[in-house]
Design an enzyme around this catalytic site. Structure first.
Site, short mmCIF file in Angstrom:
data_model
loop_
_atom_site.label_atom_id
_atom_site.label_comp_id
_atom_site.label_asym_id
_atom_site.label_seq_id
_atom_site.Cartn_x
_atom_site.Cartn_y
_atom_site.Cartn_z
N HIS A 162 0.78 -1.26 0.04
CA HIS A 162 0.03 0.14 -0.07
C HIS A 162 0.81 1.44 0.08
O HIS A 162 0.63 2.27 -0.74
CB HIS A 162 -0.88 0.02 1.29
CG HIS A 162 -1.55 1.23 1.57
ND1 HIS A 162 -2.64 1.79 0.64
CD2 HIS A 162 -1.26 2.19 2.50
CE1 HIS A 162 -2.77 2.82 1.07
NE2 HIS A 162 -2.26 3.38 2.15
N HIS A 167 1.06 4.70 -2.59
CA HIS A 167 1.48 6.14 -2.45
C HIS A 167 2.54 6.78 -3.10
O HIS A 167 2.41 7.82 -3.85
CB HIS A 167 1.54 6.27 -0.84
CG HIS A 167 0.53 6.56 0.05
ND1 HIS A 167 -0.47 7.75 -0.05
CD2 HIS A 167 0.01 5.56 0.69
CE1 HIS A 167 -1.36 7.66 0.83
NE2 HIS A 167 -1.26 6.16 1.32
N GLU A 208 -6.83 9.36 -0.71
CA GLU A 208 -6.60 7.83 -0.39
C GLU A 208 -7.72 7.08 -1.37
O GLU A 208 -7.64 5.91 -1.84
CB GLU A 208 -7.07 7.51 0.81
CG GLU A 208 -5.90 7.79 1.98
CD GLU A 208 -4.65 6.72 1.95
OE1 GLU A 208 -4.68 5.62 1.26
OE2 GLU A 208 -3.86 6.77 2.81
N SER A 227 -3.81 0.72 -4.56
CA SER A 227 -2.97 -0.65 -3.95
C SER A 227 -4.09 -1.53 -3.49
O SER A 227 -3.68 -2.51 -3.06
CB SER A 227 -2.50 -0.10 -2.65
OG SER A 227 -3.24 0.59 -1.63
#
Length: 303
Positions: A162, A167, A208, A227
């Site tokens: 993730h 990111h 997010e 992700s």
């Protein structure tokens, strides 16, 4: 509203220095003694890290490398279909390895020339003020552990997949990296936990779990979507709403399920203007203004 601690397995350290990661009863690795020892060891390395030092180098196992290879291949396939053009372009420039897990210093070496960001280790949950505040220095706190091998396409908590595939590919975009830096600057202005929580919730629904419309199709740019194999299958079924930072900062939602409501931008420029503009201007009074707006009766239209 978003309670970040629910996303992480708590990490404790005794007076003797023993580090323990407390997995939930539903965690895929909770009954695997080797995995639990492994998680404790990786967390201990992160806790021993001191700013300015090289990030701890993890000697990843063949099992962990295989998990990375499986997830990298599956996510890359889905990104080609569902990720927005800005993310695809930044991911191509970053060029993360698909055949092995990159060390955090390797991520930094690839990322810094693109946007100035660098990665530092985190054992687990980083307090909101420290996590978001570090963006002002273009620093990102990242876990280094990998999800359990029994469920490579699922994790109940943010792992290195993730943090890096989600990111880093996003932060490799100068446009998104600038928004991150604006978040960090906002944190420096905020003094109340209420305002900090409001910022975190807007970040959740944008950086997010944000989506954007491109050529009539819905594409994702949020790291939580990028992700997650499962979220990438489900996000097209969500109810889409226009960007509304006051609604995003006050919405109640369940982080343990696929998100049923997503906020959709019409362009990357709108994300910069609305989301980036909000972070640039928000202050401690922002949550109070949001509550006042919710209570204010709608204006009747003239007949």
């Amino acid at each position: 509203m978003f309670t970040e601690a629910q996303l992480y397995s708590p990490v404790t350290r005794t007076g003797d220095g023993d580090v323990t990661v407390h997995l939930s009863d539903e965690h895929p690795g909770v009954h695997d003694p080797e995995y639990r020892v492994r998680r404790n060891a990786i967390a201990a390395l992160a806790l021993a890290y001191r700013p300015g030092e090289p990030a701890p180098k993890i000697d990843y196992t063949d099992e962990e490398q295989q998990v990375w290879r499986i997830v990298s291949a599956e996510l890359a396939r889905k990104h080609r279909t569902y990720a927005c053009a800005e993310v695809l372009a930044s991911a191509a420039r970053l060029d993360l390895p698909a055949d092995h897990i990159p060390q955090l210093d390797d991520v930094t070496a690839a990322l810094t020339p693109l946007t100035g960001f660098r990665y530092v280790p985190a054992a687990g949950l980083v307090p909101l003020r420290e996590f978001f505040g570090s963006f002002a220095e273009r620093e990102f706190h990242s876990t280094q552990y990998i999800r359990h091998h029994s469920a490579p396409l699922y994790t109940p908590e943010p792992d290195a997949i993730h943090e890096i595939i989600g990111h880093a590919n996003q932060i490799a975009s100068p446009r998104f990296a600038a928004i991150y830096e604006t978040v960090g600057a906002a944190v420096a202005r905020l003094t109340t936990d209420t305002a900090l929580k409001f910022l975190a919730d807007v970040f959740w629904f944008s950086m997010e779990f944000g989506v954007v419309r491109e050529r009539g199709e819905i594409r994702c740019y949020g790291a939580g979507l990028l992700s997650s194999y499962g979220e990438l299958d489900e996000f097209r079924h969500a109810e889409l709403r226009p960007l509304d930072v006051m609604a995003m900062g006050t919405a109640a939602y369940d982080i343990t399920h696929y998100q049923p409501i997503l906020y959709c931008a019409e362009s990357i420029s709108e994300i910069e203007d609305v989301i980036g503009g909000f972070f640039a201007e928000m202050d401690d009074d922002t949550p109070l203004r949001a509550k006042r707006d919710q209570k204010r009766p709608p204006v009747a239209e003239a007949s």
